[in-house]
Each structure stands twice: as structure tokens, then as C-alpha cells.
Enzyme design. Structure first.
Site, PDB file in Angstrom:
ATOM      1  N   LYS A   1       0.861  -1.176   0.000  1.00 15.62           N
ATOM      2  CA  LYS A   1       0.000   0.000   0.000  1.00 15.62           C
ATOM      3  C   LYS A   1       0.901   1.231   0.000  1.00 15.62           C
ATOM      4  O   LYS A   1       1.687   1.439   0.921  1.00 15.62           O
ATOM      5  CB  LYS A   1      -0.904  -0.004   1.222  1.00 15.62           C
TER       6      LYS A   1
ATOM      7  N   LYS B   1      -2.094  -1.528  -3.935  1.00 19.91           N
ATOM      8  CA  LYS B   1      -2.963  -0.370  -3.897  1.00 19.91           C
ATOM      9  C   LYS B   1      -2.126   0.904  -3.936  1.00 19.91           C
ATOM     10  O   LYS B   1      -1.140   0.973  -3.196  1.00 19.91           O
ATOM     11  CB  LYS B   1      -3.771  -0.434  -2.600  1.00 19.91           C
TER      12      LYS B   1
HETATM   13  C1  PBG Z   1      -7.037   3.300   5.422  1.00 21.37           C
HETATM   14  C2  PBG Z   1      -7.517   3.240   4.021  1.00 21.37           C
HETATM   15  C3  PBG Z   1      -7.382   4.233   3.050  1.00 21.37           C
HETATM   16  C4  PBG Z   1      -7.966   3.743   1.891  1.00 21.37           C
HETATM   17  C5  PBG Z   1      -8.460   2.479   2.180  1.00 21.37           C
HETATM   18  N1  PBG Z   1      -8.145   2.168   3.504  1.00 21.37           N
HETATM   19  C6  PBG Z   1      -6.873   5.611   3.131  1.00 21.37           C
HETATM   20  C7  PBG Z   1      -5.516   5.933   3.509  1.00 21.37           C
HETATM   21  O1  PBG Z   1      -4.626   5.087   3.617  1.00 21.37           O
HETATM   22  O2  PBG Z   1      -5.309   7.114   3.731  1.00 21.37           O
HETATM   23  C8  PBG Z   1      -8.052   4.469   0.590  1.00 21.37           C
HETATM   24  C9  PBG Z   1      -9.051   3.944  -0.381  1.00 21.37           C
HETATM   25  C10 PBG Z   1      -9.357   4.865  -1.510  1.00 21.37           C
HETATM   26  O3  PBG Z   1      -8.691   5.899  -1.722  1.00 21.37           O
HETATM   27  O4  PBG Z   1     -10.298   4.550  -2.241  1.00 21.37           O
HETATM   28  N2  PBG Z   1      -7.968   2.718   6.303  1.00 21.37           N
END
Ligand code: PBG
Length: 323
Positions: A196, A248
Site C-alpha cells: 500500500k 494499492k
Molecule cells: C485506510 C484506508 C485508506 C484507503 C483504504 N483504507 C486511506 C488511507 O490510507 O489514507 C483508501 C481507499 C481509496 O482511496 O479509495 N484505512
């Protein structure tokens, strides 16, 4: 001299193109992310994500039923609490917004779709970070792990089939697996957000969950410059017992997705994130892109790069196009 080799022969008719298509996108491979807002009396539109709302308990149940009706593979739940605190206690509370939503969805659709819950603290903390902060204001990895275990247990007790570990703490998969097993939840799965990245493309999501974050997540999410590190993250998650590993965002990280898919011996997911959704929707609204063609092309690309399943805010529309 005319060409001997004519690749165009395989593109002559729709039937021929379908016959030789290497990559398919199927509705059951899609997972719909949804937001549920505590105390909402009506669904609240999210301005930076046109067409996406913060659900009420009621509209969430209807959406879950629709997801089943159109044949989606899964639904991923995010909670938007009315109040937040330093430790994100609303995430553990069995009557908190997310755990209540998981129970509602499970009551509505049971095992007809894979119910996933976001196992992270950022929606529940008043500082907006994905973990607990130490005295110096840094995210405390190991103290956070114990809370993730509690979050996961609360979600699985409420009926989640899969917990989505999105916080990027080291060791999170192993700790949560052990906690679930210790309570006998051997069948509850772990979707590890293994690679991520610290991405600008999460901007609209932070509107969607009313994130309180000041600052950034650069000390726990990955640097977009690094691909090798993603393989290390995925290997650790696999060793700790991840059932699905995820990359992601999706579209800007297709090389990473491909590399992870090459080495993973479990299913690989990709998350087509909020910013990917909003960019296309903004262009569609101006008449600059065709929604259907663009979305199906992006989903095909993500599958081609190696994703078995895709989290996408277009899951329901795509199901209609893929029928
Ligand atoms: C954190 C989380 C995020 C997203 C999914 N889970 C945001 C982040 O890391 O700031 C982002 C998903 C998206 O942008 O569609 N719980």
C-alpha cells in the site's frame, strides 16, 4: 512485398476478438467498497466522488442486497463514526458504526457475498493516523498491533468473512491471524494490503471518511519510488498467513501488481482507489471520456497485470456492463 504475418486477422470480427481475448473481467471478481455514516438519516453524497455516498444503515442493507443481486464477489465496509478519540475505540466497540454495519449486512445477505471490513484505525482516531501515537507523536507499530487484533475480532464476531488489514503496520497479519485462531475463527480470512503506497490518489477517500489527518503517512505507507520493497512486504504477509495479498492503488502500480502476482501463491487483489474513480468521473462529466469504455479498459488492465480480484467503486455499474 506484402507482410507474411498478419496479426490483424485475429481482430477482424467481434467473434474473433472474443475468441482470442486473453483477459476477462467477470462480475464475481469485483468487490464494492462502501461507506456507512453513523447516525445518518439519509445517504450523504461525497462531493469528490460523484455517484458515491455515505450510507445510512438502511441504504447500506439495500446496497448489500443489490450487490448480491448483480453477482458481485464481495463488499468492503468502511465506517464513518460520529465521534473519534486518540485510541480509535469506536472501532472495537461492538456497537460502533462499522461493527453494527457488518452485523446489518450479515443479517441481510448472510454468506451470499464475501463480507469484508476495513481493519484500520484511521477512521476512528481523532488524529487520523492508522495507529496509536507514542509520546513523541509517532505511530507506535507494536502498540497498534494489539488494537488491530481487537478490531479484527470485533469484525469477525459481527459477521465479517474477511478482515482487510490496511494500516501498514509491520507484523499485522501474524498478530491478527493468531488472535483470530485463538478464538476459534479459523475460517475468517485475511486480506492483507501488502503493498500500500503513500498515494495522493486517496484524497477523495479521506473526504468520504471525513478523515482528521494532518500530516502524512510516509512513515508507514510505501514510497511510490520502490517496487522491490513491495515484494518484501508481500513475502512477509504470505509468511504470516495472508489469504489474499493486495496492491494499492491499482493503475499507477501495475508493474508492482504484476511482480507480486508472479510470486504470490495466494489470490492477488488490486484496489482501484478513490482518486482513480474521481479522475475518470471528472473527465466523464466534462464529456472528455466515455465512462463505460474507460472503466472496462482500466479493469481489464488491472486483471491483465495479474489481479484475481479488484476493489472498485464502479463494481455495480460494471456488473451491468458485463452481463
Ligand atoms: C485506510 C484506508 C485508506 C484507503 C483504504 N483504507 C486511506 C488511507 O490510507 O489514507 C483508501 C481507499 C481509496 O482511496 O479509495 N484505512
Amino acid at each position: 512485398m506484402y507482410p507474411m504475418s498478419r496479426p490483424r486477422r485475429l481482430r477482424t470480427t467481434a467473434a474473433m476478438r472474443r475468441l482470442v481475448a486473453e483477459t476477462t473481467v467477470r462480475t464475481h471478481q469485483l468487490v464494492l467498497p462502501v461507506f456507512v455514516k453513523q447516525g445518518a438519516a439519509a445517504p450523504v453524497p461525497i462531493p469528490s466522488m460523484p455517484g458515491v455516498v455515505q450510507h445510512t444503515r438502511d441504504s447500506l442493507r439495500k446496497t448489500a442486497a443489490e450487490a448480491v443481486a448483480v453477482g458481485l464477489g464481495g463488499i468492503m465496509l468502511f465506517g464513518v463514526p460520529a465521534t473519534r478519540d486518540a485510541t480509535g475505540s469506536g472501532g472495537i466497540d461492538p456497537d460502533g458504526v462499522l461493527n453494527t454495519a457488518v452485523r446489518d449486512v450479515h443479517a441481510e445477505v448472510g454468506d451470499d457475498i464475501v463480507i469484508m471490513a476495513d481493519t484500520c484505525l484511521d477512521e476512528f482516531t481523532d488524529h487520523g493516523h492508522c495507529g496509536l501515537l507514542d509520546a513523541a507523536g509517532r505511530v507506535d507499530n507494536d502498540a497498534t498491533l494489539a488494537v488491530y487484533a481487537q478490531l479484527a475480532l470485533a469484525q469477525v464476531r459481527a459477521g465479517a468473512h474477511v478482515v482487510g488489514l490496511s494500516g501498514m503496520m509491520d507484523g499485522q497479519v501474524g498478530v491478527v491471524r493468531a488472535a483470530l485462531d485463538a478464538e476459534g475463527h479459523h475460517d475468517a480470512g485475511i486480506l492483507a494490503y501488502s503493498a500500500k503506497y503513500a498515494s495522493a490518489l486517496y484524497g477523495p477517500f479521506r473526504d468520504a471518511v471525513e478523515s482528521q489527518l494532518c500530516g502524512d503517512r510516509l512513515t508507514y505507507q510505501q514510497d511510490p519510488a520502490n517496487a522491490r520493497e513491495a515484494l518484501r512486504e508481500a513475502a512477509l504477509d504470505l509468511a504470516e498467513g495472508a489469504d489474499i495479498v493486495m496492491v494499492k492503488p491499482a493503475m499507477s502500480y501495475l508493474d508492482v501488481l504484476h511482480a507480486v502476482a508472479e510470486v504470490s501463491d495466494v489470490s492477488v487483489a488490486a484496489y482501484q482507489v478513490s482518486g482513480e474513480y474521481s479522475m475518470v468521473e471528472a473527465a466523464v462529466a466534462r464529456g472528455w471520456l466515455d465512462r463505460r469504455r474507460t472503466v472496462l479498459e482500466t479493469l481489464t488492465s488491472i486483471r491483465r497485470a495479474g489481479a484475481d480480484l479488484v476493489l472498485t467503486y464502479w463494481a455495480v455499474q460494471a456488473a451491468g456492463w458485463l452481463r
